[in-house]
Design a protein around this motif. Structure first.
Motif, PDB file in Angstrom:
ATOM      1  N   VAL A 393       0.841  -1.203   0.000  1.00 32.84           N
ATOM      2  CA  VAL A 393       0.000   0.000   0.000  1.00 32.84           C
ATOM      3  C   VAL A 393       0.875   1.251   0.000  1.00 32.84           C
ATOM      4  CG1 VAL A 393      -1.697   1.328   1.328  1.00 32.84           C
ATOM      5  CG2 VAL A 393      -1.983  -1.139   1.061  1.00 32.84           C
ATOM      6  N   ARG A 394       1.917   1.246   0.836  1.00 31.77           N
ATOM      7  CA  ARG A 394       2.790   2.435   0.897  1.00 31.77           C
ATOM      8  C   ARG A 394       3.535   2.631  -0.418  1.00 31.77           C
ATOM      9  NH1 ARG A 394       4.639   0.410   6.410  1.00 31.77           N
ATOM     10  NH2 ARG A 394       2.908   1.102   7.719  1.00 31.77           N
ATOM     11  N   ALA A 395       4.023   1.544  -0.988  1.00 34.79           N
ATOM     12  CA  ALA A 395       4.781   1.647  -2.245  1.00 34.79           C
ATOM     13  C   ALA A 395       3.880   2.182  -3.363  1.00 34.79           C
ATOM     14  CB  ALA A 395       5.362   0.283  -2.621  1.00 34.79           C
ATOM     15  N   LEU A 396       2.651   1.683  -3.440  1.00 33.71           N
ATOM     16  CA  LEU A 396       1.733   2.141  -4.492  1.00 33.71           C
ATOM     17  C   LEU A 396       1.345   3.604  -4.270  1.00 33.71           C
ATOM     18  CD1 LEU A 396      -0.492  -1.064  -4.721  1.00 33.71           C
ATOM     19  CD2 LEU A 396       1.036  -0.199  -6.521  1.00 33.71           C
ATOM     20  N   HIS A 397       1.131   3.956  -3.015  1.00 34.24           N
ATOM     21  CA  HIS A 397       0.766   5.333  -2.680  1.00 34.24           C
ATOM     22  C   HIS A 397       1.875   6.298  -3.130  1.00 34.24           C
ATOM     23  CE1 HIS A 397      -0.459   8.668   0.108  1.00 34.24           C
ATOM     24  NE2 HIS A 397      -1.664   8.197  -0.175  1.00 34.24           N
ATOM     25  N   ASP A 398       3.132   5.898  -2.924  1.00 35.63           N
ATOM     26  CA  ASP A 398       4.271   6.713  -3.381  1.00 35.63           C
ATOM     27  C   ASP A 398       4.364   6.714  -4.901  1.00 35.63           C
ATOM     28  OD1 ASP A 398       5.076   7.466  -0.915  1.00 35.63           O
ATOM     29  OD2 ASP A 398       6.653   5.932  -0.705  1.00 35.63           O
ATOM     30  N   ALA A 399       4.231   5.527  -5.500  1.00 35.77           N
ATOM     31  CA  ALA A 399       4.437   5.406  -6.945  1.00 35.77           C
ATOM     32  C   ALA A 399       3.447   6.286  -7.710  1.00 35.77           C
ATOM     33  CB  ALA A 399       4.296   3.952  -7.375  1.00 35.77           C
ATOM     34  N   PHE A 400       2.243   6.425  -7.197  1.00 31.58           N
ATOM     35  CA  PHE A 400       1.250   7.250  -7.898  1.00 31.58           C
ATOM     36  C   PHE A 400       1.169   8.672  -7.305  1.00 31.58           C
ATOM     37  CE2 PHE A 400      -0.022   2.959  -9.135  1.00 31.58           C
ATOM     38  CZ  PHE A 400      -0.155   3.131 -10.511  1.00 31.58           C
ATOM     39  N   ASN A 401       2.191   9.033  -6.531  1.00 30.43           N
ATOM     40  CA  ASN A 401       2.308  10.406  -5.995  1.00 30.43           C
ATOM     41  C   ASN A 401       1.052  10.892  -5.283  1.00 30.43           C
ATOM     42  OD1 ASN A 401       4.935  10.846  -6.991  1.00 30.43           O
ATOM     43  ND2 ASN A 401       4.065  11.184  -9.045  1.00 30.43           N
ATOM     44  N   LEU A 402       0.519  10.057  -4.429  1.00 26.92           N
ATOM     45  CA  LEU A 402      -0.728  10.447  -3.770  1.00 26.92           C
ATOM     46  C   LEU A 402      -0.498  11.197  -2.464  1.00 26.92           C
ATOM     47  CD1 LEU A 402      -2.872   7.223  -4.334  1.00 26.92           C
ATOM     48  CD2 LEU A 402      -2.880   9.353  -5.619  1.00 26.92           C
ATOM     49  N   GLY A 403       0.732  11.161  -1.983  1.00 23.61           N
ATOM     50  CA  GLY A 403       1.015  11.678  -0.643  1.00 23.61           C
ATOM     51  C   GLY A 403       1.033  13.189  -0.569  1.00 23.61           C
TER      52      GLY A 403
END
Ligand code: ADP
Ligand code: ASP
Ligand code: MG
Length: 405
Positions: A393-403
């Motif tokens: 979840v954290r990796a995907l959240h970073d990969a799609f620049n959601l943070g």
């Protein structure tokens, strides 16, 4: 205005918190609104009751479970009404039946058929605050107590807002809104100001606990705006509203996960017409929802077939599967319950290829193996080993620049 408010389990978790809810409800009433309040069981209560039943039977009878579990919400409703009356307000608590919730017969996962809101309307006419026990109703044919599935108080609230033609439905919970990912596992998750019903529906069905799927379906069908916000602050939350143009830009809006997952695999199933039907009909008849299904290419007339169900339904599913294996002449079956589903959701992915590929690359980079994949127009889901859930979840959240930031 007619306002429907729902307070979740954490929000009514102890006596001090119930007093806090009573104050918030009173404020809303003081502003001149008609107020209907839906409450959940006190935090942990539903799980505690399930635990008690499981000490008595491996698969407790579902009719009796509904009567048992409905008690949690009744306690909260009565306590909140007592608190409001002690503060000098007119209030009255209602069970699901008294509030007029008529459901089908599907114990533990009942669907609302209609709401006969006469009692609530009369209470409002008398100037009372109506306090409704969430998550429950009464079955149309057998007149038994039913419950609406885990998280079902959200559905009680939105359905009631629709039936009463309320101006707004506010869902008060322990986070300040709907985030780009569960804020408890992704510290830099961002609060979404406005989200469309379609995306919220996919998020809810992909495991974002913050709203029950059925509540979003009802909100969408009847056009009830849902405001998800915190019980513990005045901060504006997230508005769940019909789709509008400006939302289209967002490729991926959120990452979700669901650990309530299990996989069943039939081994060496004879590959002939009608086999899928003979497997999935009895499972459906047992009121078990099947999520993903994967059938392999057959070799010498035999194939393997895997599907996922809620982990909480696994014991019941296994009972059915044991019968089916014999009936269709399969070699056997296996089950896995240490799996989880991670999903990315966004209306923008409809028109942008490559989103799924990026998801797979991101998981690969973390060394996470994908066990199953499914897609919809606006969602891609992967089943993985449960132990990698947070990492994924954290990796995907970073990969799609959601943070944030
Ligand atoms: P309640 O008891 O108020 O109904 P729930 O536990 O059912 O609350 O739902 C709120 C929880 O949902 C939050 O505490 C949070 O951990 C979880 N959650 C999962 N995904 C999300 C998300 N994308 N945004 C907000 N909360 C989420
Ligand atoms: N108390 C029920 C549950 O824990 C319903 C709800 O909280 O909405 O699932
Ligand atoms: Mg909930």
């Amino acid at each position: 205005m007619l306002v429907v408010q729902k307070y979740g389990g954490t929000s009514v978790g102890d006596i001090e918190k119930i007093k806090n809810v009573a104050r918030r409800v009173a404020q809303t009433k003081d502003k001149g609104n008609d107020v209907v309040v839906v409450v959940s069981a006190m935090a942990g209560e539903t799980d505690r009751l399930i635990g008690l039943a499981q000490q008595l039977a491996e698969i407790p009878d579902e009719r009796e479970m509904d009567l048992l579990l409905s008690s949690g919400e009744r306690v909260s409703a009565a306590l909140l009404a007592i608190a409001l009356k002690a503060m000098g307000y007119k209030a009255r608590s209602f069970t699901g039946r008294q509030a007029g919730f008529i459901t089908d017969e599907a114990h533990t996962k009942a669907r609302i058929k209609r709401i006969e809101a006469k009692n609530i309307l009369e209470a409002l006419k008398r100037g009372e605050i109506a306090v409704v026990a969430g998550f429950q109703g009464v079955s149309e044919l057998s007149h038994d107590v039913t419950t609406l599935g885990r998280g079902g108080s959200d559905t009680t609230a939105v359905a009631l807002a629709a039936a009463l033609n309320a101006d707004v439905c506010e869902i008060y919970t322990d986070v300040t809104g709907v985030f780009t990912a569960d804020p408890r596992i992704v510290p830099n998750a961002r609060k979404i100001e406005k989200i469309c019903f379609e995306e919220m529906l996919e998020m809810a069905s992909a495991g974002a606990k913050v709203l029950q799927v059925r509540s979003v379906e009802i909100g969408m069908k009847y056009g009830i705006p849902i405001h998800v916000r915190s019980t513990f602050s005045e901060e504006e939350g997230t508005m769940v509203v019909p789709f509008s143009k400006e939302m289209e830009e967002v490729l991926v809006s959120a990452v979700t996960y669901d650990k309530n997952q299990a996989r069943i695999t039939f081994i060496d199933v004879p590959d002939r017409p009608g086999i899928a039907a003979s497997i999935f009909r009895p499972i459906a008849d047992a009121n078990i929802n099947v999520d993903m299904i994967v059938q392999n290419v057959s070799h010498e007339g035999l194939t393997d077939l895997s599907f996922t169900v809620a982990r909480t339904d696994l014991p019941k599913a296994v009972q059915v599967v044991e019968e089916v294996v014999k009936e269709i002449g399969a070699k056997g079956y296996t089950t896995e319950d240490r799996i989880a589903k991670v999903s990315i959701i966004g209306v923008g992915m409809r028109s942008h290829p490559g989103v799924a590929a990026k998801m797979f690359e991101t998981l690969a980079k973390e060394g996470i193996n994908i066990l199953m994949i499914s897609t919809s127009e606006i969602k891609v889901s992967c089943v993985i080993d449960e132990k990698y859930t947070e990492l994924a979840v954290r990796a995907l959240h970073d990969a799609f620049n959601l943070g944030e930031g």
